[in-house]
Design a protein around this motif. Structure first.
Motif, PDB file in Angstrom:
ATOM      1  N   GLU A   1       0.839  -1.198   0.000  1.00  0.00           N
ATOM      2  CA  GLU A   1       0.000   0.000   0.000  1.00  0.00           C
ATOM      3  C   GLU A   1       0.876   1.250   0.000  1.00  0.00           C
ATOM      4  O   GLU A   1       1.847   1.352   0.746  1.00  0.00           O
ATOM      5  N   GLY A   2       0.562   2.173  -0.885  1.00  0.00           N
ATOM      6  CA  GLY A   2       1.294   3.421  -0.956  1.00  0.00           C
ATOM      7  C   GLY A   2       2.537   3.380  -1.819  1.00  0.00           C
ATOM      8  O   GLY A   2       3.236   4.377  -1.946  1.00  0.00           O
TER       9      GLY A   2
ATOM     10  N   CYS B   1       5.528   4.811 -10.634  1.00  0.00           N
ATOM     11  CA  CYS B   1       6.058   5.617 -11.735  1.00  0.00           C
ATOM     12  C   CYS B   1       7.332   4.965 -12.290  1.00  0.00           C
ATOM     13  O   CYS B   1       7.944   4.100 -11.659  1.00  0.00           O
ATOM     14  N   ASP B   2       7.737   5.399 -13.479  1.00  0.00           N
ATOM     15  CA  ASP B   2       8.905   4.812 -14.139  1.00  0.00           C
ATOM     16  C   ASP B   2      10.187   4.983 -13.323  1.00  0.00           C
ATOM     17  O   ASP B   2      11.027   4.084 -13.291  1.00  0.00           O
ATOM     18  N   ILE B   3      10.328   6.125 -12.659  1.00  0.00           N
ATOM     19  CA  ILE B   3      11.534   6.374 -11.856  1.00  0.00           C
ATOM     20  C   ILE B   3      11.595   5.413 -10.675  1.00  0.00           C
ATOM     21  O   ILE B   3      12.636   4.799 -10.414  1.00  0.00           O
ATOM     22  N   CYS B   4      10.493   5.260  -9.964  1.00  0.00           N
ATOM     23  CA  CYS B   4      10.472   4.339  -8.813  1.00  0.00           C
ATOM     24  C   CYS B   4      10.642   2.894  -9.263  1.00  0.00           C
ATOM     25  O   CYS B   4      11.341   2.118  -8.607  1.00  0.00           O
TER      26      CYS B   4
ATOM     27  N   ALA C   1      13.159  -4.001  -1.866  1.00  0.00           N
ATOM     28  CA  ALA C   1      13.368  -2.825  -2.716  1.00  0.00           C
ATOM     29  C   ALA C   1      12.149  -1.906  -2.690  1.00  0.00           C
ATOM     30  O   ALA C   1      12.289  -0.675  -2.580  1.00  0.00           O
ATOM     31  N   VAL C   2      10.969  -2.480  -2.757  1.00  0.00           N
ATOM     32  CA  VAL C   2       9.733  -1.678  -2.714  1.00  0.00           C
ATOM     33  C   VAL C   2       9.639  -0.955  -1.363  1.00  0.00           C
ATOM     34  O   VAL C   2       9.292   0.225  -1.296  1.00  0.00           O
ATOM     35  N   GLU C   3       9.971  -1.657  -0.285  1.00  0.00           N
ATOM     36  CA  GLU C   3       9.950  -1.030   1.046  1.00  0.00           C
ATOM     37  C   GLU C   3      10.910   0.154   1.116  1.00  0.00           C
ATOM     38  O   GLU C   3      10.554   1.210   1.607  1.00  0.00           O
TER      39      GLU C   3
END
Length: 83
Positions: free
Chosen positions: A23-24, A28-31, A77-79
């Motif tokens: 969640e959250g 986007c392409d950069i992230c 990585a997402v965290e």
């Protein structure tokens, strides 16, 4: 002939489902690029140079824990990127 890191393909193929589970998390392409870079820097590369080599390496992915390692690296990585 092209040399390919199959771990990169696994990371990109599974990224959206990991992003969707957080969640959250930004999509986007950069992230997405930051997430891929972070995950790939924490995974052992698996390079192949032929289609046969890719098939053999993908079979090893299923037999070993490469897939699970990629999901774990993506989750971390997402965290990190989300924070």
């Amino acid at each position: 002939m092209e040399v390919v890191n199959i771990m990169e393909k696994i990371v990109w193929d599974n990224m959206q489902s990991v992003i969707d589970s957080k969640e959250g998390a930004c999509d986007c392409d950069i992230c997405r690029a930051d997430i891929a870079a972070y995950a790939l820097n924490n995974l052992k590369s698996r390079y192949v140079a032929t289609s046969r080599g890719e098939t053999i390496a993908k079979a090893q992915v299923l037999e070993n824990q490469f897939y699970l390692n990629a999901i774990i690296a993506l989750t971390e990585a997402v965290e990190v990127v989300t924070a």
